[in-house]
Design a protein around this motif. Structure first.
Motif, PDB file in Angstrom:
ATOM      1  N   UNK A  70     -58.648  13.794 -18.058  1.00 30.95           N
ATOM      2  CA  UNK A  70     -57.941  15.017 -17.677  1.00 30.95           C
ATOM      3  C   UNK A  70     -58.846  16.243 -17.752  1.00 30.95           C
ATOM      4  N   UNK A  71     -59.814  16.228 -18.655  1.00 36.94           N
ATOM      5  CA  UNK A  71     -60.747  17.358 -18.763  1.00 36.94           C
ATOM      6  C   UNK A  71     -61.690  17.420 -17.573  1.00 36.94           C
ATOM      7  N   UNK A  72     -62.236  16.284 -17.172  1.00 35.39           N
ATOM      8  CA  UNK A  72     -63.095  16.267 -15.978  1.00 35.39           C
ATOM      9  C   UNK A  72     -62.337  16.804 -14.768  1.00 35.39           C
ATOM     10  N   UNK A  73     -61.107  16.357 -14.615  1.00 33.65           N
ATOM     11  CA  UNK A  73     -60.274  16.814 -13.502  1.00 33.65           C
ATOM     12  C   UNK A  73     -59.979  18.308 -13.616  1.00 33.65           C
ATOM     13  N   UNK A  83     -61.118  29.592 -10.168  1.00 34.76           N
ATOM     14  CA  UNK A  83     -62.134  30.642 -10.101  1.00 34.76           C
ATOM     15  C   UNK A  83     -62.862  30.704  -8.754  1.00 34.76           C
ATOM     16  N   UNK A  84     -62.455  29.856  -7.807  1.00 34.06           N
ATOM     17  CA  UNK A  84     -63.078  29.844  -6.470  1.00 34.06           C
ATOM     18  C   UNK A  84     -64.604  29.856  -6.576  1.00 34.06           C
ATOM     19  N   UNK A  85     -65.133  29.008  -7.440  1.00 37.23           N
ATOM     20  CA  UNK A  85     -66.572  29.000  -7.706  1.00 37.23           C
ATOM     21  C   UNK A  85     -67.254  27.744  -7.180  1.00 37.23           C
ATOM     22  N   UNK A  86     -66.598  27.014  -6.290  1.00 37.17           N
ATOM     23  CA  UNK A  86     -67.149  25.772  -5.769  1.00 37.17           C
ATOM     24  C   UNK A  86     -68.517  25.930  -5.137  1.00 37.17           C
ATOM     25  N   UNK A  87     -68.753  27.057  -4.491  1.00 40.28           N
ATOM     26  CA  UNK A  87     -70.043  27.313  -3.841  1.00 40.28           C
ATOM     27  C   UNK A  87     -71.056  27.915  -4.806  1.00 40.28           C
ATOM     28  N   UNK A  88     -70.585  28.597  -5.836  1.00 39.07           N
ATOM     29  CA  UNK A  88     -71.479  29.318  -6.747  1.00 39.07           C
ATOM     30  C   UNK A  88     -71.902  28.508  -7.958  1.00 39.07           C
ATOM     31  N   UNK A  89     -71.026  27.618  -8.418  1.00 33.41           N
ATOM     32  CA  UNK A  89     -71.277  26.909  -9.667  1.00 33.41           C
ATOM     33  C   UNK A  89     -71.323  25.413  -9.380  1.00 33.41           C
ATOM     34  N   UNK A  90     -72.391  24.773  -9.801  1.00 32.18           N
ATOM     35  CA  UNK A  90     -72.556  23.338  -9.607  1.00 32.18           C
ATOM     36  C   UNK A  90     -71.572  22.576 -10.501  1.00 32.18           C
ATOM     37  N   UNK A  91     -71.204  21.361 -10.082  1.00 32.77           N
ATOM     38  CA  UNK A  91     -70.260  20.536 -10.822  1.00 32.77           C
ATOM     39  C   UNK A  91     -70.709  20.343 -12.268  1.00 32.77           C
ATOM     40  N   UNK A  92     -71.969  19.977 -12.471  1.00 36.13           N
ATOM     41  CA  UNK A  92     -72.465  19.711 -13.811  1.00 36.13           C
ATOM     42  C   UNK A  92     -72.431  20.980 -14.677  1.00 36.13           C
ATOM     43  N   UNK A  98     -67.516  24.303 -19.728  1.00 35.65           N
ATOM     44  CA  UNK A  98     -66.174  24.071 -20.271  1.00 35.65           C
ATOM     45  C   UNK A  98     -66.188  22.962 -21.315  1.00 35.65           C
ATOM     46  N   UNK A  99     -67.224  22.140 -21.303  1.00 39.51           N
ATOM     47  CA  UNK A  99     -67.290  21.004 -22.216  1.00 39.51           C
ATOM     48  C   UNK A  99     -67.341  21.388 -23.680  1.00 39.51           C
ATOM     49  N   UNK A 100     -68.044  22.474 -24.009  1.00 39.72           N
ATOM     50  CA  UNK A 100     -68.119  22.901 -25.413  1.00 39.72           C
ATOM     51  C   UNK A 100     -66.750  23.250 -25.957  1.00 39.72           C
ATOM     52  N   UNK A 101     -65.988  23.955 -25.167  1.00 38.30           N
ATOM     53  CA  UNK A 101     -64.633  24.322 -25.596  1.00 38.30           C
ATOM     54  C   UNK A 101     -63.757  23.079 -25.651  1.00 38.30           C
ATOM     55  N   UNK A 102     -64.015  22.143 -24.736  1.00 38.36           N
ATOM     56  CA  UNK A 102     -63.257  20.898 -24.727  1.00 38.36           C
ATOM     57  C   UNK A 102     -63.513  20.099 -25.998  1.00 38.36           C
ATOM     58  N   UNK A 103     -64.755  20.092 -26.463  1.00 42.84           N
ATOM     59  CA  UNK A 103     -65.072  19.378 -27.705  1.00 42.84           C
ATOM     60  C   UNK A 103     -64.298  19.992 -28.872  1.00 42.84           C
TER      61      UNK A 103
END
Length: 158
Positions: A70-73, A83-92, A98-103
Motif C-alpha cells: 500500500x505504501x508503494x502504491x 502533487x502532480x510531480x510525475x514529470x519532475x520527480x523520479x519514481x525512486x 516518503x520511505x523514511x516517514x513510512x518507516x
C-alpha cells in the motif's frame, strides 16, 4: 406561453461535479490535501484487504506485507496525482523521500499492533485495522507536511 422561469438556465448536477473536479485539480494546499486524503483512503482500503487476506500468517507479517504494497502504491499516487510531480520527480526519488516517514509509520503501527495483541490477544481483524488506520492517519499528516513543504523542489535563484 412558456413560463419565463423555465427559460433561465439552472445549474445542473454536472456543473457542480465539473466545478469540484476543477477545484480538486488545483495546486493550492487545500486541493492538494484533499487529493492526499483521497489517495490515503484508497490505499488504506488496499491495506485493509491485504491485511485481512494475509492475517492468517500472523498480524506482523500481514501488517508488513500490506504496508509495503500500500505504501508503494500511495507514494506513486501522491507523486502523480496529489502533487502532480510525475514529470519532475523520479519514481525512486519519491519512494525514498516518503520511505523514511513510512518507516516511522511502520514502527509506530507495528508497536501499536504489538501492544494491542498483548493486551487483547483475540482482537478482531477489524479492531486491528482500525488501530492501524488511526495511527496511519497521524503519520499521514506528517507525510503530507513533509512532502508538501520539506521535499518540494526549491526555486532556483539566478
Amino acid at each position: 406561453m412558456t413560463c419565463p422561469s423555465l427559460l433561465t438556465r439552472r445549474p445542473a448536477v454536472g456543473d457542480a461535479v465539473d466545478s469540484a473536479v476543477t477545484w480538486l485539480r488545483a495546486e493550492d494546499t487545500l486541493a492538494q490535501f484533499a487529493r492526499f486524503v483521497l489517495v490515503g483512503v484508497s490505499t488504506t482500503l488496499v491495506y485493509a484487504l491485504l491485511f485481512s487476506v494475509l492475517e492468517r500468517l500472523g498480524y506482523l507479517p500481514a501488517h508488513v506485507a500490506a504496508t509495503a504494497v500500500s505504501t508503494l502504491l500511495a507514494n506513486e499516487m501522491h507523486r502523480r496525482l496529489t502533487f502532480h510531480a510525475g514529470e519532475r520527480v523520479h519514481w525512486l526519488t519519491a519512494q525514498l523521500e516518503a520511505g523514511g516517514i513510512t518507516v516511522i509509520g511502520l514502527l509506530l503501527t507495528s508497536t501499536s499492533l504489538g501492544v494491542l495483541n498483548s493486551l487483547v490477544p483475540e482482537a478482531s481483524v477489524a479492531t486491528q485495522v482500525a488501530l492501524v488506520v488511526a495511527v496511519t492517519g497521524l503519520v499521514g499528516l506528517m507525510r503530507f507536511i513533509a512532502l508538501r513543504w520539506l521535499f518540494r523542489p526549491r526555486a532556483t535563484t539566478a
